[in-house]
Design an enzyme around this catalytic site. Structure first.
Site, short mmCIF file in Angstrom:
data_model
loop_
_atom_site.label_atom_id
_atom_site.label_comp_id
_atom_site.label_asym_id
_atom_site.label_seq_id
_atom_site.Cartn_x
_atom_site.Cartn_y
_atom_site.Cartn_z
NE ARG A 80 22.74 -5.39 -15.27
CZ ARG A 80 23.76 -5.85 -15.97
NH1 ARG A 80 24.99 -5.55 -15.59
NH2 ARG A 80 23.58 -6.61 -17.02
CB VAL A 81 22.91 -2.31 -7.27
CG1 VAL A 81 23.40 -2.23 -5.82
CG2 VAL A 81 24.06 -2.64 -8.21
CE LYS A 82 15.52 -5.45 -7.64
NZ LYS A 82 16.31 -6.06 -8.73
CB THR A 83 19.96 -6.85 -1.05
OG1 THR A 83 20.55 -7.83 -1.93
CG2 THR A 83 18.45 -6.92 -1.19
CG ASP B 193 33.85 -16.42 0.75
OD1 ASP B 193 33.16 -15.39 0.86
OD2 ASP B 193 35.07 -16.41 0.50
CB ILE B 194 28.46 -14.67 2.54
CG1 ILE B 194 28.09 -15.81 3.51
CG2 ILE B 194 27.21 -13.97 2.03
CD1 ILE B 194 27.27 -16.92 2.89
CE LYS C 212 22.83 -9.48 -14.24
NZ LYS C 212 21.73 -9.25 -13.26
CG HIS D 22 39.50 -56.59 -20.13
ND1 HIS D 22 39.44 -57.30 -21.31
CD2 HIS D 22 40.48 -55.66 -20.30
CE1 HIS D 22 40.36 -56.82 -22.15
NE2 HIS D 22 40.98 -55.82 -21.56
#
Length: 230
Positions: free
Chosen positions: A5-8, A67-68, A79, A213
């Site tokens: 779930r946590v890589k980078t 924003d990153i 999530k 109309h």
């Protein structure tokens, strides 16, 4: 870590956001690395939309307001909404505080906030893509619009007309006007007002437009009418 779930992303932040509280191995991993679980994320993204609407803004300034980290934290929280409360809209602050104090933050409400996060970040990214796109006909076109309200029932084939608008206003737009008084406008009222504005925008001199109309009406002086009949 956390089964991939946590890589980078930085584990001190995102492991604390993404760890599943119902999995002992996840909680053990947090304990092993002395990482504190995070229960709430409140983020206001960089004001990209406000920035690109400023007169004479440079592309460099616009890009610096992309924003990153904010979207990354919000998406991690969304999530894992069953354990982490993701908050992206300041208008929700008071409601959330009241719900927390009353113990009314259930799974259904958490899922609603998570959906709101992904709607917000999707619209944010779509606006950036639109700003950077130079092609008139790009391969992918992502619409980013704001839902305003379901219109009052009107004499129309559309049973439940919904008003939507682009995030960046056009020069002339009824949907960016403020209603000062009176009842809510119907679908036909708004369509007619929008048509009148678009027609009148074509004239430089003082002009009056009458619309019924979606059809404009031009009134000729009586003398002209008699002359044309005579």
């Amino acid at each position: 870590m956390l089964d991939g779930r946590v890589k980078t992303l930085h584990p001190r932040v995102h492991a604390g956001l993404l760890a599943r509280r119902d999995l002992p191995e996840h909680m053990a991993k947090l304990s092993e690395f002395n990482i504190t679980p995070i229960d709430m994320v409140v983020v206001n993204l960089y004001p990209f939309k406000t920035t690109i609407q400023k007169p004479g803004v440079s592309q460099a300034e616009a890009i610096e307001n992309i924003d990153i980290g904010g979207p990354s934290m919000l998406r991690s929280a969304a999530k894992n909404f069953s354990a982490v409360l993701p908050i992206v809209d300041p208008n929700d602050y008071d409601v959330i505080i009241n719900k927390l104090q009353a113990g009314e933050v259930d799974t259904t409400y958490r899922q609603l906030l998570a959906a709101k996060v992904f709607q917000h970040t999707a619209s944010y990214d779509a606006l950036i893509a639109d700003y950077l796109t130079t092609s008139e006909f790009p391969d992918k076109l992502t619409l980013h619009m704001k839902s305003l309200m379901i219109c009052v029932m009107a004499k129309t084939l559309i049973k439940r007309p919904l008003l939507i608008r682009l995030p960046c206003p056009e020069t002339y737009s009824v949907l960016h006007a403020d209603i000062l008084h009176g009842k809510q406008l119907s679908y036909n009222n708004i369509r007619d007002a929008d048509a009148a504005l678009r027609i009148i925008a074509e004239f430089k001199e003082t002009t009056v437009v009458t619309v019924k109309h979606m059809k404009s009406c031009r009134y000729r002086p009586r003398a002209d009418i008699r002359g044309s009949l005579g």
